[in-house]
Design a protein around this motif. Sequence first.
Motif, short mmCIF file in Angstrom:
data_model
loop_
_atom_site.label_atom_id
_atom_site.label_comp_id
_atom_site.label_asym_id
_atom_site.label_seq_id
_atom_site.Cartn_x
_atom_site.Cartn_y
_atom_site.Cartn_z
N ASN A 1 1.71 -40.84 93.54
CA ASN A 1 0.69 -41.89 93.57
C ASN A 1 0.36 -42.33 92.15
OD1 ASN A 1 -0.69 -39.70 92.67
ND2 ASN A 1 -2.32 -39.76 94.20
N ALA B 1 0.29 -44.87 89.42
CA ALA B 1 0.32 -46.32 89.40
C ALA B 1 1.38 -46.84 88.43
CB ALA B 1 -1.05 -46.88 89.03
N LYS C 1 -12.10 -50.13 97.33
CA LYS C 1 -11.88 -49.42 96.07
C LYS C 1 -13.02 -49.77 95.11
CE LYS C 1 -7.72 -48.99 94.46
NZ LYS C 1 -6.40 -49.17 93.79
N GLN D 1 -14.86 -48.85 91.10
CA GLN D 1 -14.68 -48.29 89.75
C GLN D 1 -16.03 -48.19 89.07
OE1 GLN D 1 -11.36 -49.77 87.49
NE2 GLN D 1 -12.45 -49.55 85.54
N TYR E 1 -5.70 -57.07 90.22
CA TYR E 1 -7.00 -56.46 90.48
C TYR E 1 -8.02 -56.98 89.47
CZ TYR E 1 -4.53 -52.95 93.32
OH TYR E 1 -3.78 -52.33 94.28
N ILE F 1 -12.35 -44.02 89.58
CA ILE F 1 -12.16 -44.82 90.79
C ILE F 1 -12.42 -43.97 92.03
CG2 ILE F 1 -10.40 -46.00 92.21
CD1 ILE F 1 -9.16 -47.03 89.65
N GLU G 1 -12.37 -44.34 96.49
CA GLU G 1 -11.94 -45.13 97.64
C GLU G 1 -12.73 -44.71 98.88
OE1 GLU G 1 -7.23 -45.53 96.31
OE2 GLU G 1 -7.90 -43.91 97.64
N GLY H 1 -9.18 -40.06 93.35
CA GLY H 1 -9.73 -41.40 93.23
C GLY H 1 -8.76 -42.47 93.66
N ASP H 2 -7.85 -42.87 92.78
CA ASP H 2 -6.95 -43.98 93.03
C ASP H 2 -5.69 -43.48 93.73
OD1 ASP H 2 -5.70 -46.37 93.06
OD2 ASP H 2 -5.41 -46.54 90.90
N THR H 3 -5.62 -43.64 95.05
CA THR H 3 -4.45 -43.16 95.80
C THR H 3 -3.72 -44.28 96.53
OG1 THR H 3 -5.62 -42.72 97.90
CG2 THR H 3 -5.70 -40.99 96.21
N ARG I 1 -1.20 -46.94 97.45
CA ARG I 1 0.17 -47.17 97.01
C ARG I 1 0.95 -47.86 98.13
NH1 ARG I 1 -1.30 -42.24 98.08
NH2 ARG I 1 -0.09 -40.83 99.38
N ALA J 1 -3.17 -44.94 101.78
CA ALA J 1 -4.11 -44.27 100.87
C ALA J 1 -4.49 -42.93 101.47
CB ALA J 1 -5.35 -45.12 100.64
#
Length: 422
Positions: free
Chosen positions: A13, A15, A210, A212, A238, A264, A266, A301-303, A305, A326
């Motif tokens: 995952n 980025a 999402k 931040q 984004y 981040i 989600e 956090g940021d998953t 994809r 996600a």
Amino acid sequence: MPQAIFECRWASNDAGDQNKQSLPRKNQGDLSRELAAKIRMMGPIPVAEYMKEALTHPTLGYYTTRADVFGKAGDFVTSPEISQMFGEMVGIWCVNEWRKVGSPKPVQIVELGPGTGALAEDLLKVWSLLEKGGDGLTLQLVEISHPLIKKQAQRLCGDIEFGDEIPPKGLKAIHGDVPVHWHSVVEDVPTDAFSIFIAHEFLDALPIHKFQFTEDGWREVLVDVSKESSHQNPKFRYVIARNPTPASKIFLKNGVVGRQPGVIREVSPAALALGFHLAKRIEEDGGFVLIADYGHLGEKGDTLRAFSNHKLHDPLVDPGKADLTADVDFRRLQDEVGEKAISIGPVPQQVFLRNMGIDVRMEVLKKKCSSEKEAKWIEAGYRMLTDPAQMGERFKFFALFPNVLRQFLYKFPVAGFPPPRI
């Protein structure tokens, strides 16, 4: 079919890797232009809205227009396609837990997002064998994709002809002569039977918001049209909302853990609503829930994809032509269910499968093999399902039971899981 060419959706995952490995395709579909026009008119949209359109748009969505999303010809492979042992262990679990509460009838197995039908097929085989048929059992499948409904029907019910009626009615599964019904939403599933809900890699495809953390507090991450975009070749990017959005006010507060700039988080309102609904269903009508998905306990956090052709793909490129996914936040799901049901787990997939006896089943299958090559295939499937470096640790199993069974589960813990903390 545990072949090396298959890249599962849990592979990475990162980025940065996504951007390196995915390039825009030459012929973008109309969904890109449709989304771009909407954004130009209304302004940037939440990631949840972008994700919903990309996956379930009625005529241009990833899942609503394709039946070849799984396996070698598709974009990813799931556990039921890797080995029959996965579905068999789930089937044994269902029969075991159902018997423990007195084998109530009528009973229905409800699978959410049944994919190719592989899991349901193996589960029905086990049920038919252990119960000497499928008397009193029905199979309820929640599916929105007409192409996938056709594939499921042919796999479960044999070679059938399709007319204008989709989903078809009056079909029975080959194994156990079990009636099979399809529904577009879980709310349409009948309430007049004891229900065993199965959700394998279903919650991960539900839309997420999402957020931040910034110097001004939590702000929602939105999808906007890129400055390099054109009407014929839309590109997306984004952006951070300048002001709090309704979603940021509802789902996140400045007191949330992880208040460092750039952090981040989600949230999937759809997954939380589903958990609430299922908890209510089993409390009122009887039943239990088994969820198998990749996820975490709130620490990630940021998953978000995307996957295409078994490779990581930029989520903002070619919406509708790649799978978006996600990780499931099981901690948030537990909090949402609260006292409405008993939460069991999550535990890693390798723990659940081994507790259910997959090691023994593998040895039995190997003894029945007619060649060494066949035995190696079985071993390869076993390793892919249980190896911590592959699916064994990344995927989790999670269960819900009615509160009325709280004391009962003290004496008779749920199979596959450590004793619950009740």
